[in-house]
Design a protein around this motif. Structure first.
Motif, PDB file in Angstrom:
ATOM      1  N   HIS A 122      57.346 -27.741  50.776  1.00 29.69           N
ATOM      2  CA  HIS A 122      59.152 -27.189  50.599  1.00 29.69           C
ATOM      3  C   HIS A 122      60.174 -27.342  51.517  1.00 29.69           C
ATOM      4  CE1 HIS A 122      55.991 -24.830  46.862  1.00 29.69           C
ATOM      5  NE2 HIS A 122      55.957 -26.184  46.809  1.00 29.69           N
ATOM      6  N   ARG A 123      60.642 -28.005  51.034  1.00 33.70           N
ATOM      7  CA  ARG A 123      62.053 -28.066  51.658  1.00 33.70           C
ATOM      8  C   ARG A 123      63.894 -28.149  50.885  1.00 33.70           C
ATOM      9  NH1 ARG A 123      58.185 -30.584  54.373  1.00 33.70           N
ATOM     10  NH2 ARG A 123      57.086 -29.728  56.061  1.00 33.70           N
ATOM     11  N   GLY A 124      64.326 -26.775  50.990  1.00 32.37           N
ATOM     12  CA  GLY A 124      65.360 -26.977  50.232  1.00 32.37           C
ATOM     13  C   GLY A 124      65.590 -25.627  49.219  1.00 32.37           C
ATOM     14  N   SER A 125      66.777 -25.382  49.158  1.00 33.98           N
ATOM     15  CA  SER A 125      67.506 -24.171  48.797  1.00 33.98           C
ATOM     16  C   SER A 125      67.293 -24.390  47.616  1.00 33.98           C
ATOM     17  CB  SER A 125      68.828 -23.947  48.972  1.00 33.98           C
ATOM     18  OG  SER A 125      70.040 -25.429  48.812  1.00 33.98           O
ATOM     19  N   ASN A 126      66.579 -24.718  46.445  1.00 31.79           N
ATOM     20  CA  ASN A 126      66.312 -24.976  45.303  1.00 31.79           C
ATOM     21  C   ASN A 126      65.185 -24.733  44.223  1.00 31.79           C
ATOM     22  OD1 ASN A 126      65.416 -27.095  45.582  1.00 31.79           O
ATOM     23  ND2 ASN A 126      67.262 -28.315  44.246  1.00 31.79           N
ATOM     24  N   GLN A 129      54.178 -13.092  44.218  1.00 33.41           N
ATOM     25  CA  GLN A 129      54.484 -13.623  43.637  1.00 33.41           C
ATOM     26  C   GLN A 129      54.381 -15.224  43.522  1.00 33.41           C
ATOM     27  OE1 GLN A 129      57.934 -13.383  46.387  1.00 33.41           O
ATOM     28  NE2 GLN A 129      58.829 -12.080  45.028  1.00 33.41           N
ATOM     29  N   TYR A 130      54.606 -15.903  42.194  1.00 35.35           N
ATOM     30  CA  TYR A 130      54.255 -17.816  42.662  1.00 35.35           C
ATOM     31  C   TYR A 130      55.207 -18.824  42.702  1.00 35.35           C
ATOM     32  CZ  TYR A 130      49.616 -16.233  41.789  1.00 35.35           C
ATOM     33  OH  TYR A 130      47.753 -15.410  41.342  1.00 35.35           O
ATOM     34  N   ALA A 131      55.383 -20.116  42.896  1.00 37.96           N
ATOM     35  CA  ALA A 131      56.211 -20.794  42.607  1.00 37.96           C
ATOM     36  C   ALA A 131      56.084 -21.614  41.618  1.00 37.96           C
ATOM     37  CB  ALA A 131      56.133 -21.957  43.786  1.00 37.96           C
ATOM     38  N   LEU A 132      56.797 -21.418  41.002  1.00 36.80           N
ATOM     39  CA  LEU A 132      57.054 -22.208  39.621  1.00 36.80           C
ATOM     40  C   LEU A 132      56.997 -23.277  39.306  1.00 36.80           C
ATOM     41  CD1 LEU A 132      59.422 -20.174  37.819  1.00 36.80           C
ATOM     42  CD2 LEU A 132      56.894 -19.997  37.764  1.00 36.80           C
ATOM     43  N   ASN A 133      57.114 -24.122  40.742  1.00 36.65           N
ATOM     44  CA  ASN A 133      56.827 -25.872  40.542  1.00 36.65           C
ATOM     45  C   ASN A 133      55.645 -26.182  40.431  1.00 36.65           C
ATOM     46  OD1 ASN A 133      59.849 -26.717  40.311  1.00 36.65           O
ATOM     47  ND2 ASN A 133      59.969 -26.018  42.035  1.00 36.65           N
ATOM     48  N   ASP A 134      54.933 -25.315  41.279  1.00 37.20           N
ATOM     49  CA  ASP A 134      53.710 -26.007  42.090  1.00 37.20           C
ATOM     50  C   ASP A 134      53.002 -24.625  41.431  1.00 37.20           C
ATOM     51  OD1 ASP A 134      53.910 -24.760  43.811  1.00 37.20           O
ATOM     52  OD2 ASP A 134      53.967 -26.449  45.243  1.00 37.20           O
ATOM     53  N   GLY A 135      53.299 -23.740  41.722  1.00 39.24           N
ATOM     54  CA  GLY A 135      52.246 -22.613  41.241  1.00 39.24           C
ATOM     55  C   GLY A 135      51.096 -22.070  42.213  1.00 39.24           C
ATOM     56  N   SER A 136      52.148 -22.606  43.820  1.00 36.33           N
ATOM     57  CA  SER A 136      51.211 -21.925  45.233  1.00 36.33           C
ATOM     58  C   SER A 136      51.514 -20.383  44.819  1.00 36.33           C
ATOM     59  CB  SER A 136      52.012 -22.901  46.276  1.00 36.33           C
ATOM     60  OG  SER A 136      53.256 -23.138  46.232  1.00 36.33           O
ATOM     61  N   VAL A 137      51.385 -19.779  46.174  1.00 37.87           N
ATOM     62  CA  VAL A 137      51.734 -18.928  47.180  1.00 37.87           C
ATOM     63  C   VAL A 137      53.220 -18.666  47.363  1.00 37.87           C
ATOM     64  CG1 VAL A 137      50.557 -16.489  47.647  1.00 37.87           C
ATOM     65  CG2 VAL A 137      48.887 -18.221  46.335  1.00 37.87           C
ATOM     66  N   GLU A 138      53.657 -17.488  46.850  1.00 39.56           N
ATOM     67  CA  GLU A 138      54.629 -16.965  47.274  1.00 39.56           C
ATOM     68  C   GLU A 138      55.255 -16.311  48.296  1.00 39.56           C
ATOM     69  OE1 GLU A 138      57.302 -19.432  48.462  1.00 39.56           O
ATOM     70  OE2 GLU A 138      56.371 -21.682  47.567  1.00 39.56           O
ATOM     71  N   LEU A 180      55.564 -11.202  40.203  1.00 40.17           N
ATOM     72  CA  LEU A 180      54.427 -11.026  39.117  1.00 40.17           C
ATOM     73  C   LEU A 180      55.201  -9.175  38.968  1.00 40.17           C
ATOM     74  CD1 LEU A 180      51.396 -12.253  39.970  1.00 40.17           C
ATOM     75  CD2 LEU A 180      53.069 -13.323  38.724  1.00 40.17           C
ATOM     76  N   GLU A 181      56.481  -8.452  39.727  1.00 34.68           N
ATOM     77  CA  GLU A 181      56.224  -7.185  39.845  1.00 34.68           C
ATOM     78  C   GLU A 181      57.475  -7.222  38.582  1.00 34.68           C
ATOM     79  OE1 GLU A 181      56.321  -5.179  43.495  1.00 34.68           O
ATOM     80  OE2 GLU A 181      54.222  -5.801  44.156  1.00 34.68           O
ATOM     81  N   THR A 182      58.238  -7.492  38.702  1.00 28.56           N
ATOM     82  CA  THR A 182      59.767  -7.276  37.792  1.00 28.56           C
ATOM     83  C   THR A 182      59.727  -8.319  37.142  1.00 28.56           C
ATOM     84  OG1 THR A 182      61.353  -8.825  39.161  1.00 28.56           O
ATOM     85  CG2 THR A 182      60.637  -6.496  40.235  1.00 28.56           C
ATOM     86  N   ASP A 183      59.044  -9.428  36.854  1.00 28.92           N
ATOM     87  CA  ASP A 183      59.023 -10.937  35.903  1.00 28.92           C
ATOM     88  C   ASP A 183      60.525 -11.299  36.150  1.00 28.92           C
ATOM     89  OD1 ASP A 183      57.671 -12.135  34.039  1.00 28.92           O
ATOM     90  OD2 ASP A 183      58.304 -10.901  32.098  1.00 28.92           O
ATOM     91  N   ARG A 184      60.878 -11.016  37.050  1.00 31.26           N
ATOM     92  CA  ARG A 184      61.970 -12.065  37.441  1.00 31.26           C
ATOM     93  C   ARG A 184      61.957 -13.058  38.371  1.00 31.26           C
ATOM     94  NH1 ARG A 184      66.560  -8.183  40.579  1.00 31.26           N
ATOM     95  NH2 ARG A 184      67.454 -10.698  41.234  1.00 31.26           N
ATOM     96  N   VAL A 185      63.155 -14.287  37.947  1.00 32.14           N
ATOM     97  CA  VAL A 185      62.401 -15.589  38.970  1.00 32.14           C
ATOM     98  C   VAL A 185      63.712 -15.309  39.736  1.00 32.14           C
ATOM     99  CG1 VAL A 185      62.768 -18.059  38.753  1.00 32.14           C
ATOM    100  CG2 VAL A 185      61.932 -16.749  36.868  1.00 32.14           C
ATOM    101  N   TRP A 186      63.566 -15.746  41.133  1.00 28.25           N
ATOM    102  CA  TRP A 186      64.590 -15.767  41.977  1.00 28.25           C
ATOM    103  C   TRP A 186      65.088 -17.344  42.525  1.00 28.25           C
ATOM    104  CZ3 TRP A 186      62.374 -11.385  45.772  1.00 28.25           C
ATOM    105  CH2 TRP A 186      62.995 -10.265  44.755  1.00 28.25           C
ATOM    106  N   MET A 187      66.148 -18.104  42.465  1.00 24.80           N
ATOM    107  CA  MET A 187      65.886 -19.636  43.166  1.00 24.80           C
ATOM    108  C   MET A 187      65.782 -18.950  45.157  1.00 24.80           C
ATOM    109  SD  MET A 187      66.225 -21.697  41.097  1.00 24.80           S
ATOM    110  CE  MET A 187      66.427 -22.540  42.052  1.00 24.80           C
ATOM    111  N   VAL A 193      61.398 -19.533  42.297  1.00 22.51           N
ATOM    112  CA  VAL A 193      59.958 -18.327  42.118  1.00 22.51           C
ATOM    113  C   VAL A 193      59.739 -17.022  42.010  1.00 22.51           C
ATOM    114  CG1 VAL A 193      58.833 -16.649  44.277  1.00 22.51           C
ATOM    115  CG2 VAL A 193      59.653 -18.488  45.189  1.00 22.51           C
ATOM    116  N   LYS A 194      58.759 -17.328  40.955  1.00 26.22           N
ATOM    117  CA  LYS A 194      58.608 -15.526  39.840  1.00 26.22           C
ATOM    118  C   LYS A 194      57.610 -14.457  40.723  1.00 26.22           C
ATOM    119  CE  LYS A 194      56.767 -14.555  35.435  1.00 26.22           C
ATOM    120  NZ  LYS A 194      56.591 -14.775  34.195  1.00 26.22           N
TER     121      LYS A 194
END
Length: 371
Positions: free
Chosen positions: A267-271, A307-316, A277-284, A274-275
């Motif tokens: 993952h390399r970029g600024s976009n 937290q999870y990455a929404l693009n591929d489900g990896s641990v964030e 799980l505690e707040t159900d919010r998504v951040w860029m 990430v979700k």
């Protein structure tokens, strides 16, 4: 002057030279950010890598004196579609090409960066070489085959000696695995007293500094290449609040009995969304990593995925069930990138205050120390 980029699979790109004239071998990766090339080039986490910027025009706002993430960049090389010769910005002091020349960083422009990015996405990161067009491809492939990817990147970019950035607030020990200056800026904005120490500082030496909290910075390479840091973190987890970013996040997982794995192209970029799980919010978020924490390996640990990455489900994101320890895989100091997750530094200081008062328990992880 013509120059070529050769991938270890034999693919050849012919382009024009920018930056230094030297030849370089490194791992070929790509970054999808539209801006922030100065922060990317000066990010120690790119140590030895040849970075392709997918945005087609790079260098149009030049290079300024404010946006560096380290004084001496350790990037291996730079690949762009087009490098702007005449930047226009009130902060600019020189062009990208001049900066690369001054820092002895080779680069190439005028190639099909979309094709190169597709190759990396399909085949994964691989060794590449930027070299003179006069050298035969066969010679370059032979040289690449004989040159292993280094495993000492952290020792190359970490500070050699401890130093202090004084403040009157919380006492933070920041372990430098290849720290971006943006992390320091966030702590100094919050009046913290920060002591930056080398990557191989022992837990005993850290505790002698009487820290209120320990920050584990970002850094390059495979986290398993720094076993001394894993051992130190293992000893610190039950003693002092800890916040880990990027490589620091991976080291917390390893120190807790988890495992990490190499990603195909990272993952390399600024976009990157990430979700939480505690707040159900998504951040860029802004990201730069080629390794990730294996979720399956966390089953028998005291770590919980937050937290999870929404693009591929990896641990964030991770948090400890019993101790004031948490980590994220991305860069909340947002250099470059969005500032959605900047409040994580405030969360860390809140955890420190609760721990000092003796009020931190596993029950209030979701309340007094929420994102």
């Amino acid at each position: 002057m013509k120059r070529k980029l050769v991938l270890e699979d034999g693919t050849v790109f012919i382009g024009e030279a920018i930056g230094s004239e030297k030849a370089v071998i490194g791992e070929a990766v790509f970054n999808t950010g539209m801006t922030g090339y100065q922060e990317i080039i000066s990010d120690p986490s790119y140590c030895g890598q040849i970075v392709t910027l997918t945005y087609p025009l790079v260098g149009n706002y030049g290079v300024n004196l404010d946006d560096f993430e380290t004084i001496n960049p350790s990037i291996g090389g730079l690949v762009v579609k087009e490098s702007c010769d005449y930047p226009s910005n009130f902060r600019s002091v020189e062009s990208l090409d001049n900066y690369l020349k001054n820092k002895d960083i080779p680069g190439i422009q005028g190639i099909d960066t979309r094709k190169l990015t597709r190759i990396i996405r399909q085949q994964g990161t691989m060794k590449a070489m930027i070299a003179s067009i006069e050298t035969t491809t066969e010679e370059l492939l032979k040289k690449m085959k004989m040159t292993p990817i280094p495993q000492d990147q952290v020792s190359q970019v970490s500070t050699i000696k401890p130093y202090v950035v004084p403040g009157r607030g919380a006492r933070i020990v920041l372990i430098d695995f290849g720290m971006k200056h943006g992390i320091l800026r966030e702590f100094t904005k919050r009046s913290c007293h920060v002591t930056v120490v080398p990557y191989n500082t022992t837990a005993e030496e850290i505790l002698q500094l009487k820290p209120d909290g320990v920050m584990l910075s970002n850094g390059p390479g495979d986290p398993k290449d720094v076993p001394e840091a894993i051992e130190a973190i293992r000893e610190l987890i039950s003693v002092v609040p800890i916040f880990g970013i990027c490589l620091g996040h991976q080291l917390i997982a390893l120190a807790s009995g988890g495992d990490t794995l190499k990603m195909s192209f990272g993952h390399r970029g600024s976009n990157h969304p990430v979700k939480d799980l505690e707040t159900d919010r998504v951040w860029m978020t802004s990201q730069n990593h080629g390794y990730a924490v294996s979720e399956e390996s966390l089953t028998n640990t005291d770590l919980v995925v937050s937290q999870y990455a929404l693009n591929d489900g990896s641990v964030e994101g991770l948090k400890h069930e019993f101790h004031p320890v948490f980590s994220v895989q991305y860069h909340p100091e947002s250099a470059p990138g969005p500032q959605d997750s900047n409040s994580l530094f405030d969360r860390f200081l809140t955890m420190i205050d609760a721990h000092k008062r003796g009020e931190y328990t596993c029950q209030n992880v979701l309340t007094s120390t929420k994102f």
